[in-house]
Design an enzyme around this catalytic site. Structure first.
Site, PDB file in Angstrom:
ATOM      1  N   ASP A 151      -7.587  -1.921   4.109  1.00  0.00           N
ATOM      2  CA  ASP A 151      -6.224  -1.487   4.441  1.00  0.00           C
ATOM      3  C   ASP A 151      -6.027  -1.377   5.953  1.00  0.00           C
ATOM      4  OD1 ASP A 151      -5.902  -1.256   1.689  1.00  0.00           O
ATOM      5  OD2 ASP A 151      -6.429   0.869   1.690  1.00  0.00           O
ATOM      6  N   HIS A 177       0.857  -1.189   0.000  1.00  0.00           N
ATOM      7  CA  HIS A 177       0.000   0.000   0.000  1.00  0.00           C
ATOM      8  C   HIS A 177       0.894   1.242   0.000  1.00  0.00           C
ATOM      9  CE1 HIS A 177      -3.718   2.243   0.662  1.00  0.00           C
ATOM     10  NE2 HIS A 177      -3.023   3.020   1.473  1.00  0.00           N
ATOM     11  N   CYS A 233      48.533  35.528 -15.904  1.00  0.00           N
ATOM     12  CA  CYS A 233      49.262  34.462 -15.210  1.00  0.00           C
ATOM     13  C   CYS A 233      50.630  34.200 -15.811  1.00  0.00           C
ATOM     14  CB  CYS A 233      48.441  33.188 -15.184  1.00  0.00           C
ATOM     15  SG  CYS A 233      47.890  32.633 -16.784  1.00  0.00           S
TER      16      CYS A 233
END
Length: 921
Positions: free
Chosen positions: A142, A106, A709
């Protein structure tokens, strides 16, 4: 155990298959009768295995079990009934018959949400936790004793489909198998259900799914998602009234402005608004929700943003290859719809009898036909007729389907004779979203110190989301399934889009980073475009090799190697070339088939976010590229530590690089490439062409404001030309125009950000204090913004701070050396922590400077880092070795090698770059 499986659907089929793999004997399968000539998947699978299959239309009549049904069941001798998903009412004579009874799956956490629409009501009630229960069947609804439960978090935008597919389906299958295992071992509990908190809700049907507008936005959102896809939350709207069903709802409306075409809805607090993002709706609390899909009365699904646009303007004309694909897909439709004599363009998938299980089958068949094309169940609902489906499919194959568009909250600004449209949010999973907690920061224009806009400030949770998205895109998405050549095609398209937006990107780079516009056009953006084109060409050329090996039978064994992408790559970008550094690293990662999470520098995030937008337009699948502006200490650190990141690429300081390398080692020994600090010497000999030497010396220091750089950190000038060289340099410096980077005659723009400006001032003050001669510059220029004077120092001695440390700014450091004393100057050039005794370097320029190219590997050695940007050496791949047919596999750290460039005459090498200027220039 002997098991009877009673149920239906793919879920039932999977449970059945897993139980057989566990060694149980399935003695019979009871499923629903065929519908429209199609058998249920559970029954089909059992019939293939030779298991008896029963298809009773009913089990009882007038409240009594049918004797013939009970007799057929009892003849099987089942010891346990397993009901994974069952829509039929099973009599208690069957439920209680086996020795172990019956267990039922379920999809809710019982006793909450008893009834057939449990998933719907979990979402409608806004539950934060969901899950499933496996219980012992009884004569109640259920209410039986619990055997096993598992829970999960319900996400804010979950629908019935997403919750089911993410957790209830896969974990439910495992849960059913685990429950049977517990029963077989005699360990299965029977825990009575508590009545406290118990709820029962009826079956959701279309007639009961009408939206009640007199409630808050969150409740309306929960109602819509709780009915998505079945039965569908609906309302009446427009004039004249028509029935509209809403799907794909979200409360994530951050940044959305309710501006667009009004959609009148009777009973609603305010009219809806159709926007580019979808349909904005309002609750009675005046808060917004967004609906992305609408189903019309005739059953056709459309994008909500297209509600007032009508039908598509024109149909695509298919190529010969696409026509072949269309016919293959037509055959798939024919197999799924056996009652349809001939599938025509007007054939409607659902009106021809297809159900939700057929949607899954169609999607999987089309994925197989189209080499893993990223197709969702949603696409079938969006294009229900065959003709529309083929049009949608072809658009996806071409990478230009309108689903690729996303809502972008632009910051608009009129600059440089154009209007910029700049995204400012995080980019995760193909969408621009706010950071966790909606945190932001200001990004500053270095030209005048003004705030450009607020940018989303990523948090650690955002990193985790982005990495998870990138990992899923790598492992399960279309990116890992398309061919290398198709990957290259997408990267070529991205390069084309970058070229189309070249002026806009260069303007953003000038605005956000202070880059001189003309330089940004050529270098910052121009080389970025070249980089993507270069690596696009590499996509289908990443090859392994065959290697003869000696084993027991020489010359009859060989090893096959294959290079494979490593996975999620974290890319941490510096602020000096925001787009170019991103491109150098990202292009290679994507070419190799990796996915990326990019952290741009916090002070320069805007071109990275614009780049993210262009990846969407190029058709690069969602999740492949993610961009997270934020702090390095937080976001960069988390990327370095994250166990699902397999490679880090970093450009920045040596100190931070060491820390990243340590984190990469401790976390998961991830691959790492580092491009770090340096102090590159430029040696100028007396026999050089002095005019060219001055020109190259200026470029080596002042290019890109010294924020470079491979800038020459120190110049050694032979004594006999020293004074004249300095005089000419100072003369050239005074000619430089320092000013607005968007002015076409500007030579030198502002420094990148305020903190860097302060660092440069401290650097120059240190030089003066130690006794170097400040010939010119050394101060901030008295004007708004972060402008610094181009600076020249002479009489710099080897022990001084400025002789050893990088300024990363427009500061020329000049030292003299005795005429002819080559050995001494080489020794002095080597006196830095960034080089070794052999003067190793990543790059050597002889009689030239700064001639980088996308095909040439770029990087340093020693404390200037390791690994390469550019060239085919950067491709981040792992190497798989297959020895003959034994399938032995090894995975070395890297498939790359690092050649060392060397000036033959002088064995001259430096960490980032040594520049050698002498005669014959």
């Amino acid at each position: 155990m002997k098991i009877a499986v009673i149920g239906q659907s793919l879920f039932g089929q999977e449970v059945y298959g897993h139980l057989r793999k566990e060694g149980h004997e399935v003695v019979g399968v009871f499923t629903v009768p065929d519908k429209d000539g199609k058998a249920d998947p559970l029954g089909l699978e059992a019939e293939k295995d030779g298991v008896p299959v029963f298809k009773f239309s009913r089990w009882r009549a007038k409240g009594q079990a049918l004797p013939e049904v009970v007799a057929k069941y009892q003849a099987l001798g089942a010891e346990l009934n397993v009901l994974p998903f069952c829509s039929q009412f099973i009599p208690m004579e069957i439920i209680n018959a086996p020795r172990h009874g019956s267990i039922i799956y379920h999809p809710s956490l019982l006793p909450r949400h008893r009834g057939a629409s449990a998933i719907n009501w979990t979402l409608i009630h806004g539950d934060k936790k969901g899950g499933f229960s496996i219980f012992w069947a009884d004569d109640g609804l259920d209410t039986g004793d619990l055997l096993l439960q598992k829970e999960c978090e319900v996400l804010p935008d979950d629908t019935v489909s997403t919750l089911y597919n993410r957790f209830l389906f896969p974990e439910g299958i495992k849960g059913m198998v685990q429950a049977v295992r517990l029963i077989a071992e005699g360990k299965a509990p029977r825990l009575p259900q508590p009545e406290e908190g118990a709820t029962y809700e009826g079956i959701q049907k279309k007639e009961t799914a009408k939206i009640d507008w007199d409630q808050p936005a969150e409740a309306i959102h929960n109602w819509i998602r709780g009915n998505d896809k079945v039965p569908g939350a609906w309302t009446e709207a427009c004039e004249p009234l028509q029935k509209l069903t809403f799907f794909n709802s979200t409360l994530n409306t951050s940044g959305l402005v309710p501006e667009g075409d009004a959609l009148p809805i009777p009973g609603a607090h305010r009219p809806g608004v159709v926007t580019k993002a979808g349909l904005i709706l309002f609750g009675n609390d005046d808060k917004m929700l967004l609906v992305k899909n609408i189903q019309l009365e005739d059953g056709k699904m459309i994008l909500a943003s297209n509600f007032f646009k009508g039908a598509a303007s024109s149909a695509l004309e298919l190529t010969e290859a696409e026509l072949v694909t269309a016919e293959a897909v037509r055959s798939a439709w024919q197999r799924i719809l056996p009652n349809v004599l001939e599938v025509e363009d007007s054939t409607d998938f659902f009106k021809s009898g297809a159900a939700s299980v057929d949607v899954v089958r169609l999607v999987e068949e089309v994925k197989e036909l189209c080499d893993g094309l990223e197709l969702e169940n949603e696409d079938v609902y969006m294009a229900t007729t065959f003709g529309d489906f083929i049009q949608l499919l072809v658009r996806k194959l071409r990478g230009d389907d309108e689903e690729g568009e996303c809502s972008i909250d632009y910051v608009e600004m009129a600059v440089n004779k154009r209007t910029l449209h700049m995204p400012h949010q995080l980019f995760i999973g193909g969408a621009f979203v706010d950071a966790e907690g909606a945190k932001t920061f200001e990004t500053i224009n270095p030209t005048d110190g003004s705030v450009i806009c607020q940018v989303s400030l990523a948090q650690v949770t955002d990193v985790d989301k982005a990495v998870a998205t990138a990992k899923d895109a790598f492992e399960n998405g279309r990116w890992g399934k398309i061919s290398a050549r198709d990957r290259g095609r997408l990267l070529y398209r991205l390069a084309d889009l970058m070229e189309q937006h070249q002026e806009e990107l260069a303007t953003i780079e000038a605005l956000d980073a202070g880059a001189v516009y003309t330089l940004a056009l050529k270098t910052h953006v121009g080389m970025s475009i070249q980089t993507f084109r270069y690596f696009a060409g590499w996509c289908d050329k990443i090859q392994g090799s065959t290697i003869p090996i000696n084993q027991a039978r020489p010359n009859r064994n060989l090893t096959l190697t294959r290079k494979e992408p490593v996975g999620v790559c974290g890319i941490i970008i510096p602020w000096n070339y925001p787009l170019m550094m991103l491109s150098w690293k990202t292009a290679a990662c994507l070419a190799a088939g990796n996915t990326v999470v990019i952290k741009p520098a916090q002070v320069t995030p805007l071109t990275a976010l614009k780049f993210a937008e262009l990846t969407l337009k190029a058709g690069i699948p969602k999740g492949v590229v993610n961009v997270l502006p934020g702090s390095g200490s937080l976001i960069g650190q988390r990327l370095s530590d994250h166990p699902d990141v397999r490679k880090i690429g970093f450009t920045g300081s040596t100190e931070v690089g060491k820390h990243i390398m340590k984190s990469c080692a401790i976390s998961n020994v991830k691959k790492v490439s580092l491009e770090l600090g340096g102090k590159s010497p430029l040696i100028i000999f007396a026999d050089c062409d002095l005019n060219k030497a001055v020109q190259m010396g200026m470029s080596s220091v002042f290019f890109n404001k010294g924020e470079n750089c491979i800038a020459a950190g120190r110049l050694f000038v032979e004594d006999s030309i020293h004074d004249e060289f300095v005089r000419r340099v100072v003369q050239e410096v005074r000619k430089m125009k320092v000013g607005n980077p968007l002015d076409r005659d500007t030579d030198h723009g502002p420094q990148n950000h305020h903190a860097h400006l302060m660092k440069l001032m401290e650097y120059c003050q240190c030089g003066v204090k130690e006794g170097a001669t400040l010939v010119c510059g050394g101060n901030q220029i008295p004007r708004p913004g972060f402008f610094f004077e181009p600076t020249v120092f002479t009489d710099v001695e080897d022990h001084m701070f400025i002789a050893k440390e990088e300024s990363f700014g427009p500061v020329m450091i000049i030292s003299r050396f005795a005429d002819g004393d080559v050995d001494a100057v080489l020794s002095r050039a080597n006196a830095t922590e960034y080089v070794s005794d052999k003067l190793q370097a990543g790059t050597v320029f002889v009689n030239t400077y700064n001639k980088t190219d996308v095909a040439a590997p770029f990087g340093g050695f020693k404390q200037s880092g390791f690994g390469k940007d550019l060239g085919n050496l950067l491709l981040p791949v792992g190497l798989l070795s297959f020895i003959h047919s034994a399938n032995i596999r090894s995975e070395p750290l890297s498939a790359r090698s690092y050649p060392r460039c060397r000036d033959v005459a002088l064995n001259m090498m430096a960490v980032r770059a040594h520049f050698l200027l002498r005669g014959n220039m």
